[in-house]
Write a protein that holds these residues in place. Structure first.
Motif, short mmCIF file in Angstrom:
data_model
loop_
_atom_site.label_atom_id
_atom_site.label_comp_id
_atom_site.label_asym_id
_atom_site.label_seq_id
_atom_site.Cartn_x
_atom_site.Cartn_y
_atom_site.Cartn_z
N SER A 293 0.82 -1.20 0.00
CA SER A 293 0.00 0.00 0.00
C SER A 293 0.86 1.25 0.00
CB SER A 293 -0.92 0.00 1.22
OG SER A 293 -1.70 1.17 1.27
N ASN A 294 1.91 1.25 0.81
CA ASN A 294 2.79 2.41 0.90
C ASN A 294 3.54 2.66 -0.41
OD1 ASN A 294 5.84 3.32 1.57
ND2 ASN A 294 4.45 4.32 3.00
N THR A 297 1.24 3.99 -3.09
CA THR A 297 0.84 5.37 -2.80
C THR A 297 1.95 6.34 -3.18
OG1 THR A 297 -0.58 4.65 -0.97
CG2 THR A 297 0.11 6.96 -0.99
N PRO A 303 -5.59 3.70 -4.79
CA PRO A 303 -5.67 2.71 -3.71
C PRO A 303 -6.37 1.40 -4.11
CG PRO A 303 -6.26 4.88 -2.90
CD PRO A 303 -6.15 4.99 -4.39
#
Length: 345
Positions: A293-294, A297, A303
């Protein structure tokens, strides 16, 4: 049987001709390899922002909630009891704590009351499941009940102003966010319990073969309930940390909790049939989700692609677990049969 043949049979297990050790390594340590590859890949792809101490802390903090809920799911699965009421328990615990705090009750008592909610829910779920009901159906029912009770307690709205809980959520200690410290304590205690205590070892044994445990004179039902209690406690703790991070208690049960937690558990190679699992690997599973996810991003990717990747990881890990378990069993049987045939010549 000649001396040469005897030496070959004796050397067989050491050489592992069936490749069983390699398969077990893939099942038990493959998650570490996957995480290492992700870290290397994102360090190169999202350079220079990804590979930094500050970003590592962000990943750990983002993975903290998933790790807490995954710990509860994992312990339940290990003892053979999948608990799907975790989102409802988290919501109820947060609302109970928030309601008490807004009515003048000291913070410490509110936290204890919230954690007690998780223990009570675990006991109730466990006792109902022991009556012969399917644990999945039981906990789905509990999820609905808890969601309704949380909404009724909060009047259908969030309970704001829980700034006294910030020491569990947004505060930092030695530069590390509070949720990361909570996860560290939880997983150290949980790992020690499962691997170093009699009750923890018995809990894992109940998940593997409850009938054998009963025949050995151990009260298997007690440990089944204990698994639900641990799961409920972790859910309540996660609910309190969630409320602390946003300084308000939300009565709405978030189903995404189950999705992320189950994915971390599946990535860790925890057998959904029970009896096998490792909390440290569950923690790595949560960190993998936070890493993905990081990294996405940082690269400005939407997302929903992280959600899609998470789903693919869940399906892939379930497929890998099934394939490895079946292949190991088949190869062990084939190796045993070959040894018998060789020994009879």
């Amino acid at each position: 049987m000649t001396a040469e043949t005897t030496e070959q049979v004796a050397a067989g297990p050491e050489r592992d001709p069936a490749g069983v050790r390699w398969l077990i390594f893939v099942r038990d340590r493959g998650i570490l390899v996957l995480w290492a590859l992700l870290l290397i890949g994102f360090s190169l792809w999202a350079s220079p922002y990804f590979a930094s101490v500050d970003n590592a802390i962000l990943i750990a903090n983002a993975a903290a909630l998933t790790a807490i809920f995954a710990a509860g799911i994992a312990v339940g699965v290990i003892c053979g009891a999948l608990d799907l009421s975790i989102p409802g328990t988290a919501a109820m615990a947060g609302c109970v704590c928030g309601w008490l705090m807004t009515h003048g009750v000291p913070v410490g008592i509110g936290i204890v009351a919230g954690l007690a909610v998780g223990v009570v829910v675990g006991v109730v779920n466990g006792l109902i499941a022991l009556r012969g009901f399917n644990p999945i159906i039981v906990t789905i029912g509990s999820l609905s009940v808890l969601s309704g009770l949380a909404a009724a307690l909060a009047g259908g709205y969030t309970i704001p102003g829980l700034t006294d809980l910030m020491f569990l959520g947004t505060d930092r200690f030695a530069g590390i966010p509070a949720p990361v410290w909570v996860v560290a304590v939880l997983f150290l205690a949980g790992t020690a319990f499962l691997t170093r205590t009699r009750d923890g070892i018995r809990l894992m044994a109940v998940g593997g073969n409850p009938e054998a445990v009963r025949r050995s004179g151990i009260n298997a039902d007690r440990y089944k309930v204990l698994g639900f209690v641990v799961s409920g406690f972790c859910a309540a703790l996660g609910g309190l940390v969630t409320a602390a991070m946003v300084t308000e208690a939300n009565p709405a049960a978030n189903p995404g909790i189950i999705f992320n937690a189950l994915t971390a558990v599946a990535l860790a190679g925890v057998a959904l049939s029970g009896g096998r699992g490792s909390l440290p690997r569950v923690l790595v599973g949560a960190l993998i989700l936070g890493t993905i996810s990081n990294g996405l991003t940082i690269k400005g990717i939407q997302p929903y692609w992280a959600t899609a990747v998470t789903g693919l990881l869940l399906l892939g890990s379930l497929g890998l677990e099934k394939w490895v378990s079946t292949t190991v069993s088949r190869r062990l049987v084939a190796t045993a049969q070959a040894s018998v045939h060789t020994g009879t010549r």
